[in-house]
Motif scaffolding. Structure first.
Motif, mmCIF file in Angstrom:
data_model
loop_
_atom_site.group_PDB
_atom_site.id
_atom_site.type_symbol
_atom_site.label_atom_id
_atom_site.label_comp_id
_atom_site.label_asym_id
_atom_site.label_seq_id
_atom_site.Cartn_x
_atom_site.Cartn_y
_atom_site.Cartn_z
ATOM 1 N N ILE A 1 0.447 -1.454 0.030
ATOM 2 C CA ILE A 1 0.049 0.096 0.184
ATOM 3 C C ILE A 1 0.521 1.181 -0.046
ATOM 4 O O ILE A 1 0.630 1.748 -0.805
ATOM 5 C CB ILE A 1 -0.695 0.280 1.120
ATOM 6 N N ASN A 2 1.952 0.985 1.094
ATOM 7 C CA ASN A 2 2.965 2.777 0.844
ATOM 8 C C ASN A 2 3.682 2.896 -0.254
ATOM 9 O O ASN A 2 3.866 3.666 -1.048
ATOM 10 C CB ASN A 2 3.363 1.952 2.421
ATOM 11 N N GLY A 3 4.106 2.248 -0.527
ATOM 12 C CA GLY A 3 4.564 2.156 -2.636
ATOM 13 C C GLY A 3 3.802 2.225 -3.778
ATOM 14 O O GLY A 3 3.875 2.247 -4.816
ATOM 15 N N GLY A 4 2.044 2.098 -3.065
ATOM 16 C CA GLY A 4 1.461 1.901 -4.421
ATOM 17 C C GLY A 4 1.717 1.227 -5.183
ATOM 18 O O GLY A 4 0.252 1.785 -6.792
ATOM 19 N N TYR A 5 1.368 0.070 -4.933
ATOM 20 C CA TYR A 5 1.610 -0.826 -6.091
ATOM 21 C C TYR A 5 -0.202 -1.825 -5.941
ATOM 22 O O TYR A 5 0.000 -2.755 -6.891
ATOM 23 C CB TYR A 5 2.620 -2.172 -5.227
ATOM 24 N N ILE A 6 -0.828 -1.355 -5.314
ATOM 25 C CA ILE A 6 -1.637 -1.754 -4.920
ATOM 26 C C ILE A 6 -2.923 -1.185 -5.029
ATOM 27 O O ILE A 6 -3.023 -0.380 -3.816
ATOM 28 C CB ILE A 6 -2.289 -3.117 -4.173
ATOM 29 N N ASN A 7 -4.412 -0.586 -5.270
ATOM 30 C CA ASN A 7 -4.911 -0.226 -5.474
ATOM 31 C C ASN A 7 -7.075 -0.206 -5.474
ATOM 32 O O ASN A 7 -7.744 0.102 -5.045
ATOM 33 C CB ASN A 7 -5.378 0.992 -6.521
ATOM 34 N N CYS A 8 -6.676 -1.843 -5.202
ATOM 35 C CA CYS A 8 -8.033 -2.311 -4.582
ATOM 36 C C CYS A 8 -7.254 -3.800 -4.113
ATOM 37 O O CYS A 8 -6.372 -4.426 -4.099
ATOM 38 C CB CYS A 8 -8.560 -3.306 -5.917
ATOM 39 N N LEU A 9 -7.631 -4.238 -2.517
ATOM 40 C CA LEU A 9 -7.283 -5.014 -1.801
ATOM 41 C C LEU A 9 -8.378 -6.029 -1.324
ATOM 42 O O LEU A 9 -9.312 -5.772 -0.797
ATOM 43 C CB LEU A 9 -7.017 -4.612 -0.571
ATOM 44 N N VAL A 10 -8.218 -7.070 -1.459
ATOM 45 C CA VAL A 10 -9.180 -8.525 -0.961
ATOM 46 C C VAL A 10 -8.603 -9.190 -0.026
ATOM 47 O O VAL A 10 -7.539 -9.416 0.110
ATOM 48 C CB VAL A 10 -9.551 -9.415 -2.214
ATOM 49 N N THR A 11 -9.276 -8.283 0.658
ATOM 50 C CA THR A 11 -8.689 -9.398 2.779
ATOM 51 C C THR A 11 -9.895 -10.053 3.579
ATOM 52 O O THR A 11 -11.127 -10.223 3.575
ATOM 53 C CB THR A 11 -7.563 -8.201 3.588
ATOM 54 N N THR A 12 -9.186 -10.344 4.655
ATOM 55 C CA THR A 12 -10.517 -11.364 5.410
ATOM 56 C C THR A 12 -10.551 -9.894 6.370
ATOM 57 O O THR A 12 -10.151 -8.845 7.060
ATOM 58 C CB THR A 12 -9.915 -12.301 5.910
ATOM 59 N N LYS A 13 -11.812 -9.767 7.332
ATOM 60 C CA LYS A 13 -12.408 -8.959 8.196
ATOM 61 C C LYS A 13 -11.337 -8.991 9.396
ATOM 62 O O LYS A 13 -10.776 -7.825 9.836
ATOM 63 C CB LYS A 13 -13.586 -9.825 9.339
ATOM 64 N N GLU A 14 -11.328 -10.178 10.095
ATOM 65 C CA GLU A 14 -9.484 -10.042 10.285
ATOM 66 C C GLU A 14 -8.270 -8.709 10.084
ATOM 67 O O GLU A 14 -7.716 -8.164 10.726
ATOM 68 C CB GLU A 14 -9.075 -10.778 11.427
ATOM 69 N N THR A 15 -8.311 -9.170 9.285
ATOM 70 C CA THR A 15 -6.435 -8.462 8.526
ATOM 71 C C THR A 15 -6.871 -7.145 8.563
ATOM 72 O O THR A 15 -6.403 -6.155 8.932
ATOM 73 C CB THR A 15 -6.360 -9.784 7.373
ATOM 74 N N ALA A 16 -8.138 -6.870 7.901
ATOM 75 C CA ALA A 16 -8.786 -5.227 7.583
ATOM 76 C C ALA A 16 -8.466 -4.467 9.534
ATOM 77 O O ALA A 16 -8.216 -3.548 9.314
ATOM 78 C CB ALA A 16 -10.197 -4.978 7.519
ATOM 79 N N GLU A 17 -9.150 -5.246 9.942
ATOM 80 C CA GLU A 17 -8.385 -4.993 11.642
ATOM 81 C C GLU A 17 -7.765 -4.014 12.225
ATOM 82 O O GLU A 17 -7.485 -3.382 12.582
ATOM 83 C CB GLU A 17 -9.636 -5.863 12.668
ATOM 84 N N LYS A 18 -6.458 -5.454 12.040
ATOM 85 C CA LYS A 18 -5.340 -5.351 11.827
ATOM 86 C C LYS A 18 -4.652 -4.409 10.940
ATOM 87 O O LYS A 18 -3.459 -3.255 11.370
ATOM 88 C CB LYS A 18 -4.447 -6.420 12.168
ATOM 89 N N LEU A 19 -5.336 -4.059 10.211
ATOM 90 C CA LEU A 19 -4.166 -2.951 9.087
ATOM 91 C C LEU A 19 -4.535 -1.812 9.425
ATOM 92 O O LEU A 19 -3.950 -0.896 9.447
ATOM 93 C CB LEU A 19 -4.675 -3.363 7.762
ATOM 94 N N LEU A 20 -5.440 -1.575 10.076
ATOM 95 C CA LEU A 20 -6.163 -0.287 10.341
ATOM 96 C C LEU A 20 -5.471 -0.134 11.682
ATOM 97 O O LEU A 20 -5.334 1.553 12.323
ATOM 98 C CB LEU A 20 -7.743 -0.069 10.252
ATOM 99 N N ALA A 21 -5.544 -1.037 12.257
ATOM 100 C CA ALA A 21 -5.181 -0.589 13.269
ATOM 101 C C ALA A 21 -3.178 -0.387 14.035
ATOM 102 O O ALA A 21 -2.618 0.428 14.575
ATOM 103 C CB ALA A 21 -5.053 -1.525 14.716
ATOM 104 N N GLN A 22 -3.068 -0.911 13.066
ATOM 105 C CA GLN A 22 -1.474 -0.651 12.880
ATOM 106 C C GLN A 22 -1.285 0.199 12.213
ATOM 107 O O GLN A 22 -0.551 1.170 12.412
ATOM 108 C CB GLN A 22 -0.589 -1.762 12.616
ATOM 109 N N SER A 23 -1.887 0.846 11.166
ATOM 110 C CA SER A 23 -1.823 1.848 10.417
ATOM 111 C C SER A 23 -1.859 3.098 11.611
ATOM 112 O O SER A 23 -1.630 4.147 11.024
ATOM 113 C CB SER A 23 -2.983 2.318 9.062
ATOM 114 N N GLU A 24 -2.340 3.114 13.007
ATOM 115 C CA GLU A 24 -2.244 4.360 13.681
ATOM 116 C C GLU A 24 -1.396 3.913 14.125
ATOM 117 O O GLU A 24 -1.374 5.236 15.126
ATOM 118 C CB GLU A 24 -3.713 3.825 14.732
#
Length: 270
Positions: A247-270
């Protein structure tokens, strides 16, 4: 006679998708509500189904669609509807083969051909491995007409669909089997956060040169980045660094993932 029920899981996934799009500037985010306690294959199938449905909605005639290899991509192709209609598109591999290191069902050629069959589309297959023994061999292949044909499609990608790897993956994953355990120490020393199609990058998204770099037959990250739809399919705590780096490199503009991973991504990005 009439029963009305609220699907709270669907609503929660929708909210997570909106948060992911806003936080990371994604064009699209797709969150599978599947429980992380479910078997791994069930999680992959759930993500694969949602990605396949998304693809069906965005593919248009004339598109060039690039695929990587691996279990996540195999689930996407498996979940594509049989005979989902004639599409005047071309399916192409974005990286060479695994040289016998993986099961054939995860091979990029298997996935490209299977996807093309389901769409009744055209396919281009790749006749060389992802990682060569020497740079000289790689350079020679790059002069061949076959390589030039494949690489020309890489310049025309409309949709790129790929899994994301990370040195943090443990156990007997297909990713570790592809590179071998000896490479893990090298990746950690080089501060590799993840890879897409055997192109490695750090946590900030900057590409990292490894001892594979000069021997690899694959698309470049900048070409993936230019695709109108660059779709990363990945989940699990172990892959967080790889997903965030992509994401930081701009290599993806669409993400397919699971609920748990999405929650952890948001938490870690904070």
């Amino acid at each position: 006679m009439v029963t009305i029920a609220i699907n709270y899981q669907f609503n929660e996934s929708l909210l997570l998708e909106q948060r992911l799009k806003q936080r990371f500037g994604l064009k699209e985010a797709i969150v599978s509500p599947i429980d992380s306690q479910q078997p791994l294959q069930a999680q992959l199938n759930s993500m694969g189904q949602q990605c396949a449905e998304f693809l069906n909605g965005i593919i248009k005639d004339g598109d060039v669609i690039g695929f990587s290899w691996g279990s996540a991509l195999a689930a996407v192709v498996d979940q594509m509807a049989e005979d989902c209609g004639k599409r005047t598109v071309t399916c192409v591999p974005m990286v060479g083969g695994p040289s016998g290191k993986l099961e054939s069902r995860y091979h990029v050629n298997t996935l490209v051909y299977s996807a093309a069959v389901k769409m009744r589309a055209e396919s281009q297959l790749i006749d060389f491995p992802a990682i060569l023994e020497q740079k000289m061999i790689r350079d020679g292949i790059m002069e061949s007409q076959h390589y030039r044909t494949i690489s020309a499609y890489w310049n025309q990608l409309d949709i790129a669909v790929f899994g994301i790897g990370s040195p943090n993956i443990t156990g007997h994953s297909t990713w570790r089997a592809f590179y071998g355990n000896e490479a893990m120490e090298h990746f950690n020393t080089a501060l590799v956060a993840g890879d897409i199609c055997s192109r490695f990058y750090d946590a900030t998204g900057n590409e990292v040169k490894t001892y594979f770099s000069d021997k690899t037959m694959n698309i470049t990250l900048d070409k993936i980045k230019r695709a109108p739809y660059a779709i990363g399919v990945a989940h699990s705590y172990e892959k967080l660094s790889g997903i965030l780096g992509a994401i930081n490199g701009g290599y993806i503009n669409c993400l397919v993932t699971t609920k748990e991973t999405a929650e952890k991504l948001l938490a870690q990005s904070e």
